[in-house]
Design an enzyme around this catalytic site. Structure first.
Site, short mmCIF file in Angstrom:
data_model
loop_
_atom_site.label_atom_id
_atom_site.label_comp_id
_atom_site.label_asym_id
_atom_site.label_seq_id
_atom_site.Cartn_x
_atom_site.Cartn_y
_atom_site.Cartn_z
N GLY A 54 27.70 21.15 41.49
CA GLY A 54 28.45 20.00 40.98
C GLY A 54 27.74 19.43 39.79
O GLY A 54 26.54 19.70 39.58
N CYS A 81 22.99 25.42 44.05
CA CYS A 81 22.72 24.52 42.92
C CYS A 81 22.64 23.06 43.39
O CYS A 81 21.73 22.69 44.10
CB CYS A 81 23.75 24.73 41.82
SG CYS A 81 23.25 23.95 40.27
N TYR A 82 23.62 22.24 43.04
CA TYR A 82 23.60 20.85 43.51
C TYR A 82 23.52 20.82 45.04
O TYR A 82 22.83 19.97 45.62
CB TYR A 82 24.86 20.11 43.03
CG TYR A 82 24.90 18.66 43.45
CD1 TYR A 82 24.26 17.69 42.70
CD2 TYR A 82 25.58 18.26 44.61
CE1 TYR A 82 24.29 16.35 43.08
CE2 TYR A 82 25.61 16.93 45.00
CZ TYR A 82 24.97 15.97 44.23
OH TYR A 82 25.00 14.66 44.62
N HIS A 168 23.55 30.55 40.59
CA HIS A 168 24.98 30.63 40.94
C HIS A 168 25.36 32.06 41.31
O HIS A 168 25.68 32.86 40.43
CB HIS A 168 25.84 30.15 39.77
CG HIS A 168 25.77 28.67 39.58
ND1 HIS A 168 26.60 27.80 40.25
CD2 HIS A 168 24.93 27.90 38.86
CE1 HIS A 168 26.29 26.56 39.93
NE2 HIS A 168 25.27 26.59 39.09
N GLU A 170 28.06 32.95 42.60
CA GLU A 170 29.51 33.15 42.53
C GLU A 170 30.00 33.63 41.18
O GLU A 170 31.12 34.09 41.07
CB GLU A 170 30.23 31.86 42.94
CG GLU A 170 30.21 30.71 41.93
CD GLU A 170 28.95 29.85 41.99
OE1 GLU A 170 27.92 30.32 42.51
OE2 GLU A 170 28.98 28.70 41.50
N GLY A 223 59.86 34.34 35.94
CA GLY A 223 59.75 35.74 35.57
C GLY A 223 58.35 36.26 35.80
O GLY A 223 58.10 37.45 35.78
N ASP A 226 53.54 34.78 39.72
CA ASP A 226 53.24 33.64 40.60
C ASP A 226 54.51 33.06 41.22
O ASP A 226 54.58 32.86 42.43
CB ASP A 226 52.52 32.52 39.82
CG ASP A 226 51.26 33.00 39.15
OD1 ASP A 226 50.76 34.07 39.53
OD2 ASP A 226 50.77 32.31 38.24
N SER A 227 55.48 32.79 40.37
CA SER A 227 56.69 32.18 40.93
C SER A 227 57.44 33.18 41.81
O SER A 227 58.05 32.79 42.81
CB SER A 227 57.59 31.61 39.83
OG SER A 227 57.97 32.61 38.92
N LYS A 363 44.83 34.79 40.36
CA LYS A 363 45.91 35.71 40.00
C LYS A 363 45.81 37.07 40.70
O LYS A 363 46.80 37.59 41.20
CB LYS A 363 45.89 35.89 38.48
CG LYS A 363 47.02 36.70 37.93
CD LYS A 363 48.30 35.94 37.99
CE LYS A 363 48.85 35.62 36.65
NZ LYS A 363 49.77 34.50 36.66
#
Ligand code: XMP
Length: 507
Positions: A54, A81-82, A168, A170, A223, A226-227, A363
């Site tokens: 953070g 980290c934090y 980190h 990640e 289109g 995602d949708s 995604k």
């Protein structure tokens, strides 16, 4: 019971990446606010806890802090980290400001055997980004690693299952970061990797069903994948109480509306022809943020009009994915980079509830879910396209004429990409109509027309991206065809910036 890891979020821009890395390792993971009471955490029965990084310093008044009772939960914990610094502070170590902020790659020396860092090279490259550092480990803890500027790069109290790293794991800049997660999940917490897209679909379907209740919902198809995936989930959840709406805002690519109509032939689909109202609203608007807001507002208005036509619905299903949330500053303290129309641009007087089944996915996870749902590969693998459409690729004021010019250039870029067999390998490739004019020569005549930029990027999730080294022949064909076939365009340039510092879209 399936394995579950809770990530407590202390406001890191990339805290969801942690949850994603855990899911990649095959363990279900969700993010909760950093100060979630231990009681609430216990009710969710996680088998492990991760404290995220953070931007705050543990010295700031009101610095975010977990419920001290989490240390009594008796489950394995990993601070990052934090998260490490706050563990150090709360458990009796000392934290102090680093002489200078450490940002970037560092060489880490592992000083002993530990379950957490097992299998990593020694020394190992890690990504650091911190302003404070842990000076002394709390009682009972041992130091596991250090870097030239960080004396305690990892520490642990193995008997109590408390582990932490200053770097980190990640981010991809820590090449062996996945090993840290695997070690934590499988060696330390002894979890079973049992999370699959199937599990996500079941959960998302149940969730949408619960949120929609007995109401009717509609989904806005753009289109994009995602949708489409959100729509497929919603259809499983509520069947024919779902109506799909496609807003033709006049900002779509060539042939797109027809393609969507074909792909969703079996769903109750309404196409709302709203281009004139969008162009009217965009008149004189040049600021990129303002464009997004205007388009967001017009979307909602168009939905409302659609609603009148399709009858009462109270719920809007949206395919918002996590990068949209994070970049719109929708979560915690992360800064607004752009407001994506489906999040930050929403007006406050929206007349329906918004349900976002993909809100926590990236995604590529959405694509895996899409495959799981049996959607056609052409749709699942389609390149992302922004909700505000070509408007964010027409710099300056957006007019129907400029969009028509860009649409032709964009079609050529995409056709040539397909011809070169590169469409699937590249995250996104498109044209941008710049707000500058350039002199050209056509026959014996001097011309003065638009300049277009071609942008092609590779990315895993849209959060970071590299410009693609497209072969010169491909660029050459694109450029020759654009200036040859689109008379308004006299010049083509290639965008060679990565994200960061640039974003993928120009606006
Ligand atoms: P940026 O430009 O922020 O883009 O680097 C990251 C990814 O998001 C897409 N994008 C959007 N998608 N609504 C969307 O649904 C938006 O407002 C929006 N803006 C950018 C962009 O195409 C890229 O894939």
């Amino acid at each position: 019971m399936t394995s579950r890891v809770i990530v407590l979020d202390f406001g890191a821009q990339y805290s969801q990446l942690i949850a994603r890395r855990v899911r990649e390792a095959g363990v279900f993971s969700e993010v909760l606010p950093g100060d979630t009471p231990a009681r609430v955490i216990r009710e969710k029965q996680p088998q492990a806890l991760i404290l995220s990084g953070g931007p705050a310093s543990v010295f700031e008044p009101g610095a975010p802090s977990p419920d001290p009772a989490i240390f009594e939960l008796g489950i394995p914990m990993l601070g990052i980290c934090y998260g490490m610094q706050i563990m150090a502070k709360m458990l009796g170590g000392t934290v102090e400001p680093a002489p200078d902020r450490e940002y970037g790659r560092a060489e880490m020396t592992i000083t002993g055997d530990s379950l957490l860092l097992a299998g990593m090279a020694n020394p190992s490259v890690v990504w650091m980004s911190h302003g404070d550092l842990v000076r002394t480990a709390p009682p009972g803890f041992e130091v596991l690693a250090s870097t030239p500027r960080t004396p305690i790069a990892a520490f642990a109290y193995p008997e109590r299952h408390w582990w932490a790293v200053q770097f980190h794991p990640e981010v991809h800049h820590t090449p062996e970061g996945a090993a840290v997660f695997r070690n934590f999940l499988f060696r330390i917490a002894r979890l079973v990797p049992d999370w699959q897209p199937t599990a996500f679909v079941e959960q998302a379907v149940a969730d949408v069903r619960a949120k929609v209740g007995d109401d009717r919902a509609f989904v806005a198809l753009s289109g994009g994948v995602d949708s489409a995936v959100a729509a497929a989930i919603a259809r499983q959840a509520i069947g024919d109480r779902l109506t799909a709406v496609l807003i033709d805002h006049g900002l779509m690519r060539a042939g797109e509306i027809e393609e969507i109509q074909r792909a969703f032939a079996d769903i109750d689909l309404h196409v709302v022809r709203a281009a004139p109202q969008f162009f009217r609203a965009l008149q004189g608007v040049t600021d990129p943020e303002m464009k997004r807001k205007v388009i967001g507002r017009e979307f909602i208005r168009a939905f409302e009009q659609a609603q009148e036509a399709i009858g009462p619905t109270t719920v809007l299903i949206q395919g918002t994915v996590y990068p949209d949330v994070i970049e719109s500053g929708g979560q915690g303290h992360a800064k607004t980079i752009k407001s994506h129309h489906n999040v930050g641009g929403l007006p406050s007087d929206v007349a329906f509830r918004v349900v976002e089944p993909l809100r926590w996915l990236f995604k590529d996870e959405v694509r895996r879910v899409g495959e799981q749902l049996g959607l056609p590969p052409s749709l699942v693998w389609r390149q992302p396209f922004p909700g505000p459409g070509l408007a964010v690729r027409v710099l300056g004021e957006v007019t129907e004429d400029k969009v028509a010019v860009l649409r032709q250039a964009d079609r050529i870029v995409r056709e040539e990409l397909v011809r070169a067999g590169l469409e699937r390998q590249i995250w996104q490739a498109f044209a941008v109509l710049m707000n500058v004019r350039a002199v050209g020569v056509m026959g014996d005549n001097r011309t003065y027309g638009y300049a277009v930029a071609i942008r092609a990027v590779d990315s895993e999730d849209g959060m970071t991206a590299d410009w693609v080294r497209l072969p010169y022949e491909v660029l050459d064909r694109m450029a020759s065809r654009i200036v040859g076939e689109v008379p308004e365009i006299t010049r083509v340039v290639y965008d060679v910036t990565s994200k960061p510092p640039a974003t993928i879209e120009w606006e």
